[in-house]
Design a protein around this motif. Structure first.
Motif, mmCIF file in Angstrom:
data_model
loop_
_atom_site.group_PDB
_atom_site.id
_atom_site.type_symbol
_atom_site.label_atom_id
_atom_site.label_comp_id
_atom_site.label_asym_id
_atom_site.label_seq_id
_atom_site.Cartn_x
_atom_site.Cartn_y
_atom_site.Cartn_z
ATOM 1 N N THR A 17 0.790 -1.234 0.000
ATOM 2 C CA THR A 17 0.000 0.000 0.000
ATOM 3 C C THR A 17 0.820 1.282 0.000
ATOM 4 N N THR A 18 2.138 1.187 0.185
ATOM 5 C CA THR A 18 2.946 2.370 0.461
ATOM 6 C C THR A 18 4.257 2.320 -0.308
ATOM 7 N N ALA A 19 4.740 3.502 -0.722
ATOM 8 C CA ALA A 19 6.051 3.591 -1.360
ATOM 9 C C ALA A 19 6.807 4.770 -0.759
ATOM 10 N N VAL A 20 8.081 4.538 -0.461
ATOM 11 C CA VAL A 20 8.963 5.609 0.008
ATOM 12 C C VAL A 20 10.245 5.554 -0.799
ATOM 13 N N SER A 47 5.645 6.879 -8.319
ATOM 14 C CA SER A 47 5.234 7.825 -7.277
ATOM 15 C C SER A 47 5.629 7.295 -5.901
ATOM 16 N N VAL A 48 5.669 8.194 -4.932
ATOM 17 C CA VAL A 48 5.976 7.809 -3.558
ATOM 18 C C VAL A 48 5.075 8.575 -2.605
ATOM 19 N N ASP A 49 4.957 8.039 -1.393
ATOM 20 C CA ASP A 49 4.139 8.669 -0.361
ATOM 21 C C ASP A 49 4.951 9.535 0.587
ATOM 22 N N ALA A 50 6.251 9.291 0.664
ATOM 23 C CA ALA A 50 7.103 10.068 1.573
ATOM 24 C C ALA A 50 8.550 9.910 1.134
ATOM 25 N N ILE A 51 9.377 10.858 1.583
ATOM 26 C CA ILE A 51 10.806 10.871 1.292
ATOM 27 C C ILE A 51 11.557 10.719 2.606
ATOM 28 N N LEU A 52 12.573 9.866 2.616
ATOM 29 C CA LEU A 52 13.451 9.710 3.769
ATOM 30 C C LEU A 52 14.853 10.181 3.367
ATOM 31 N N ILE A 53 15.431 11.055 4.172
ATOM 32 C CA ILE A 53 16.750 11.610 3.887
ATOM 33 C C ILE A 53 17.701 11.213 5.011
ATOM 34 N N THR A 54 18.840 10.622 4.661
ATOM 35 C CA THR A 54 19.799 10.220 5.689
ATOM 36 C C THR A 54 20.557 11.409 6.253
ATOM 37 N N HIS A 55 20.888 12.401 5.393
ATOM 38 C CA HIS A 55 21.604 13.592 5.847
ATOM 39 C C HIS A 55 21.503 14.664 4.777
ATOM 40 N N HIS A 56 21.920 15.875 5.122
ATOM 41 C CA HIS A 56 21.598 17.031 4.300
ATOM 42 C C HIS A 56 22.609 17.335 3.199
ATOM 43 N N HIS A 57 23.653 16.546 3.012
ATOM 44 C CA HIS A 57 24.635 16.836 1.967
ATOM 45 C C HIS A 57 23.969 16.806 0.589
ATOM 46 N N LEU A 105 4.167 4.928 8.217
ATOM 47 C CA LEU A 105 3.825 5.410 6.883
ATOM 48 C C LEU A 105 3.039 4.309 6.186
ATOM 49 N N GLY A 106 1.723 4.426 6.184
ATOM 50 C CA GLY A 106 0.906 3.355 5.621
ATOM 51 C C GLY A 106 1.171 2.057 6.349
ATOM 52 N N ASP A 107 1.501 1.013 5.609
ATOM 53 C CA ASP A 107 1.796 -0.271 6.250
ATOM 54 C C ASP A 107 3.282 -0.458 6.533
ATOM 55 N N MET A 108 4.062 0.630 6.447
ATOM 56 C CA MET A 108 5.492 0.578 6.743
ATOM 57 C C MET A 108 5.775 1.220 8.102
ATOM 58 N N GLN A 123 23.546 12.517 10.753
ATOM 59 C CA GLN A 123 23.153 11.491 9.783
ATOM 60 C C GLN A 123 22.455 10.354 10.519
ATOM 61 N N VAL A 124 21.478 9.745 9.858
ATOM 62 C CA VAL A 124 20.827 8.549 10.383
ATOM 63 C C VAL A 124 20.807 7.471 9.307
ATOM 64 N N ALA A 125 20.671 6.240 9.749
ATOM 65 C CA ALA A 125 20.293 5.143 8.868
ATOM 66 C C ALA A 125 18.796 4.911 9.035
ATOM 67 N N TRP A 126 18.147 4.461 7.954
ATOM 68 C CA TRP A 126 16.705 4.223 7.994
ATOM 69 C C TRP A 126 16.412 2.727 7.917
ATOM 70 N N ILE A 127 15.599 2.262 8.862
ATOM 71 C CA ILE A 127 15.087 0.890 8.838
ATOM 72 C C ILE A 127 13.637 0.952 8.388
ATOM 73 N N VAL A 128 13.311 0.173 7.363
ATOM 74 C CA VAL A 128 11.955 0.151 6.820
ATOM 75 C C VAL A 128 11.432 -1.275 6.917
ATOM 76 N N GLN A 129 10.310 -1.437 7.611
ATOM 77 C CA GLN A 129 9.719 -2.762 7.787
ATOM 78 C C GLN A 129 8.276 -2.747 7.316
ATOM 79 N N SER A 130 7.909 -3.777 6.564
ATOM 80 C CA SER A 130 6.527 -3.992 6.155
ATOM 81 C C SER A 130 6.229 -5.475 6.327
ATOM 82 N N GLY A 131 5.285 -5.787 7.195
ATOM 83 C CA GLY A 131 5.029 -7.182 7.506
ATOM 84 C C GLY A 131 6.263 -7.803 8.130
ATOM 85 N N GLN A 132 6.692 -8.920 7.578
ATOM 86 C CA GLN A 132 7.869 -9.614 8.084
ATOM 87 C C GLN A 132 9.144 -9.229 7.356
ATOM 88 N N LYS A 133 9.056 -8.315 6.412
ATOM 89 C CA LYS A 133 10.211 -7.943 5.598
ATOM 90 C C LYS A 133 10.840 -6.654 6.129
#
Length: 245
Positions: A17-20, A47-57, A105-108, A123-133
């Motif tokens: 249901t969701t794209a980032v 298309s995407v529903d949201a943007i994730l940025i690790t850092h501002h460079h 974010l939706g099902d994420m 800076q951050v790292a992003w973990i994205v989980q949907s269901g068991q993935k």
């Protein structure tokens, strides 16, 4: 979950249901010379529903492109510490996230975790989980000692998107160190082992090589394969290529 490689460090993740998208780039930073690969309009990847940025460079945060291809009101999430350092341009919906914070974010479920910037910026790292993935995108991090903590708290991972180009830079205002500001191939394999990943997708290589300002480590693809051996499944993706996990 569907994962698609974009240029440089960009990754698009899509669930039912969701794209980032993480760190999308279209406008090449001019101080790095000329791009060594083409840059495509971001809407060509979907298309995407949201943007994730690790850092501002500027090779990770391209506000002009985000507004142009995704709209100026799309939610953009980035490290909270970065908010005072950025020029948002036309973007109207930038939100700061602290390390350890999760957002839905939706099902994420998206969580910001440890990453260490090569020149000391937030800076951050992003973990994205949907269901068991579960996938992790680590920006252009250095090697650091948080891998074990990330693995204990969130691992194992189906996919890790890790930088591999071991870039050495000579930037204006910074005394040259001769040391890489992002992980090299051998360090990426070591991190993948600790994180318990099923597949490693190399990112942050190929597009930029402009000595002496920005120098990519040599023979990185061969070194990745040699370091991986039989222990880590390295999945090389061309820009636009997708995999399902």
């Amino acid at each position: 979950m569907n994962i698609q490689k974009l240029p440089w460090a960009g990754i698009r993740l899509e669930s039912a249901t969701t794209a980032v998208v993480i760190d999308p780039l279209y406008h090449f930073p001019g101080h790095f010379g000329q791009p060594h690969e083409p840059l495509s309009p971001l809407d060509a990847f979907g298309s995407v529903d949201a943007i994730l940025i690790t850092h501002h460079h500027s090779d990770h945060f391209d506000p002009k492109a985000i507004a142009l291809f995704y709209g100026d009101d799309i939610p953009v999430y980035m490290p909270a510490e970065s908010l005072e350092l950025i020029q948002p341009g036309k973007l109207k919906n930038i939100r700061g996230v602290n390390r350890g914070e999760s957002i839905q974010l939706g099902d994420m479920t998206v969580t910001a975790t440890y990453s260490v910037d090569g020149v000391g910026d937030p800076q951050v790292a992003w973990i994205v989980q949907s269901g068991q993935k579960k996938a992790i995108h680590c920006g252009d991090t250095l090697w650091h000692g948080y891998w074990w903590s990330i693995a204990r708290s969130f691992g194992p991972f189906d996919v890790a998107c890790l930088p591999v180009n071991g870039a050495v830079v000579e930037l204006s205002g910074l005394t040259p160190s001769g040391q890489p500001i992002s992980m090299n191939p051998e360090q990426a394999i070591a991190a993948a082992n600790i994180l318990g990943v099923t597949q490693l997708i190399p990112i942050h290589y190929g597009l930029i090589h402009h000595p002496p300002v920005y120098r990519q480590t040599p023979e990185l693809l061969e070194r990745l394969q040699a370091a991986a051996g039989e222990e880590v499944n390295v999945r090389f993706l061309h820009t636009g290529e997708r995999i399902n996990i």
